[in-house]
Design a protein around this motif. Sequence first.
Motif, PDB file in Angstrom:
ATOM      1  N   GLY A  95      38.302  65.121 -16.211  1.00  0.00           N
ATOM      2  CA  GLY A  95      38.908  64.090 -17.108  1.00  0.00           C
ATOM      3  C   GLY A  95      39.991  63.528 -17.167  1.00  0.00           C
ATOM      4  N   VAL A 110      36.128  60.386 -18.426  1.00  0.00           N
ATOM      5  CA  VAL A 110      36.280  61.391 -19.645  1.00  0.00           C
ATOM      6  C   VAL A 110      35.304  62.397 -19.716  1.00  0.00           C
ATOM      7  CG1 VAL A 110      36.313  60.925 -22.302  1.00  0.00           C
ATOM      8  CG2 VAL A 110      36.665  58.867 -20.567  1.00  0.00           C
ATOM      9  N   THR A 112      33.036  64.464 -21.393  1.00  0.00           N
ATOM     10  CA  THR A 112      32.276  64.335 -22.765  1.00  0.00           C
ATOM     11  C   THR A 112      30.926  65.341 -22.641  1.00  0.00           C
ATOM     12  OG1 THR A 112      30.883  62.448 -21.711  1.00  0.00           O
ATOM     13  CG2 THR A 112      32.707  62.038 -23.193  1.00  0.00           C
ATOM     14  N   THR A 121      31.901  60.493 -19.148  1.00  0.00           N
ATOM     15  CA  THR A 121      31.597  59.222 -19.500  1.00  0.00           C
ATOM     16  C   THR A 121      32.619  58.402 -18.555  1.00  0.00           C
ATOM     17  OG1 THR A 121      30.846  59.621 -21.657  1.00  0.00           O
ATOM     18  CG2 THR A 121      32.114  57.614 -21.455  1.00  0.00           C
ATOM     19  N   SER A 135      27.896  55.455 -20.824  1.00  0.00           N
ATOM     20  CA  SER A 135      27.900  56.452 -21.632  1.00  0.00           C
ATOM     21  C   SER A 135      26.827  57.578 -21.145  1.00  0.00           C
ATOM     22  CB  SER A 135      27.470  56.195 -23.006  1.00  0.00           C
ATOM     23  OG  SER A 135      26.382  55.408 -23.174  1.00  0.00           O
ATOM     24  N   THR A 159      31.875  65.732 -29.230  1.00  0.00           N
ATOM     25  CA  THR A 159      32.239  64.500 -28.245  1.00  0.00           C
ATOM     26  C   THR A 159      32.140  63.416 -28.880  1.00  0.00           C
ATOM     27  OG1 THR A 159      31.510  65.706 -26.223  1.00  0.00           O
ATOM     28  CG2 THR A 159      31.200  63.222 -26.447  1.00  0.00           C
ATOM     29  N   GLU A 162      35.249  62.957 -31.825  1.00  0.00           N
ATOM     30  CA  GLU A 162      36.547  63.128 -31.392  1.00  0.00           C
ATOM     31  C   GLU A 162      36.850  61.890 -29.986  1.00  0.00           C
ATOM     32  OE1 GLU A 162      37.386  67.245 -29.905  1.00  0.00           O
ATOM     33  OE2 GLU A 162      36.950  67.981 -32.049  1.00  0.00           O
ATOM     34  N   TYR A 163      35.585  61.520 -29.709  1.00  0.00           N
ATOM     35  CA  TYR A 163      35.945  60.141 -28.628  1.00  0.00           C
ATOM     36  C   TYR A 163      35.189  59.158 -29.031  1.00  0.00           C
ATOM     37  CZ  TYR A 163      35.975  57.631 -24.354  1.00  0.00           C
ATOM     38  OH  TYR A 163      36.270  56.709 -23.503  1.00  0.00           O
ATOM     39  N   TYR A 164      33.564  59.334 -29.061  1.00  0.00           N
ATOM     40  CA  TYR A 164      33.046  58.119 -29.217  1.00  0.00           C
ATOM     41  C   TYR A 164      33.280  57.330 -30.585  1.00  0.00           C
ATOM     42  CZ  TYR A 164      30.449  58.158 -24.902  1.00  0.00           C
ATOM     43  OH  TYR A 164      29.903  57.979 -23.490  1.00  0.00           O
ATOM     44  N   LEU A 167      36.500  54.891 -30.516  1.00  0.00           N
ATOM     45  CA  LEU A 167      36.683  53.839 -29.489  1.00  0.00           C
ATOM     46  C   LEU A 167      36.790  52.641 -30.117  1.00  0.00           C
ATOM     47  CD1 LEU A 167      34.075  55.089 -26.997  1.00  0.00           C
ATOM     48  CD2 LEU A 167      36.320  54.624 -26.544  1.00  0.00           C
TER      49      LEU A 167
END
Length: 265
Positions: A95, A110, A112, A121, A135, A159, A162-164, A167
């Motif tokens: 990452g 990333v 994920t 990702t 993705s 995931t 905390e990420y998607y 965005l």
Amino acid sequence: MYCEQIFTDSPLRNFSYILYSEDRNKVFCIDPWDAEKISEYLKTKGLKLTHIINTHEHRDHTRGNLGLQERYQPHILAHEKAEGFIPCQNQGLKGGEKIAITDTSFLEVVDTPGHTFAHLTLLLHREKKPFAVFSGDTFFNAGVGNCHNGGDPEILYQTIYEYYRLLPDHLYVYPGHDYMKNNLGFTLRYESDNNQAKEMEKQYQKSSQVSTIGLEREINLFLRLDSPELRREIRHHFPNMRFEGSSSNLNKQFFLALRMLRDRW
């Protein structure tokens, strides 16, 4: 920089992707399903494959590696934890690494995990600005990945949240499969008054579509856990489950319950 989504017409409705620079010095394939189909596309464009990136180790995302390796000898990259599980992998990725396509375009790696623990990702920056997200099997149109083959739904929740979830709305979403039709049916089963999902379901009959993160916020139940109708439906289907605690804990509980409902769909 050019980006082409290729529908493989496979039983699992896989997508593969081709990215290449204007000077054609760098040509990437993400998740090749069919080596022959990818080769035919490259031939029509006068391209020579230089790189393959696999989002994770499942065979439907790597089965084209060997044939393309024999024909083009590309550099093959995947998550560092996937080494030994992916055909012909040359390099493990972590990452935060960046893979240059042009002077102003690159892929940001990333980490994920969730669908598997060796899943990455790829965030595409075009003209140095975030443009699209590849993705794999972590995030789909109107859905998220399952955890049947080497994954963990609690890690998947982290995931996604905390990420998607964070965005920007304008990013295009390029998933590993075309599951939009079935996933929209799932959305409307548990949030029947979702007008955007109804409209998308109608549009899907006419042509394939590329969504954005902003659109996913409207049609993807896994990003809509605060929907009152959805929460009522989940409570109805899990009458013995206690949903309580902080907002974050509630979201996690509803996410895990929703993932179980999707597993039965």
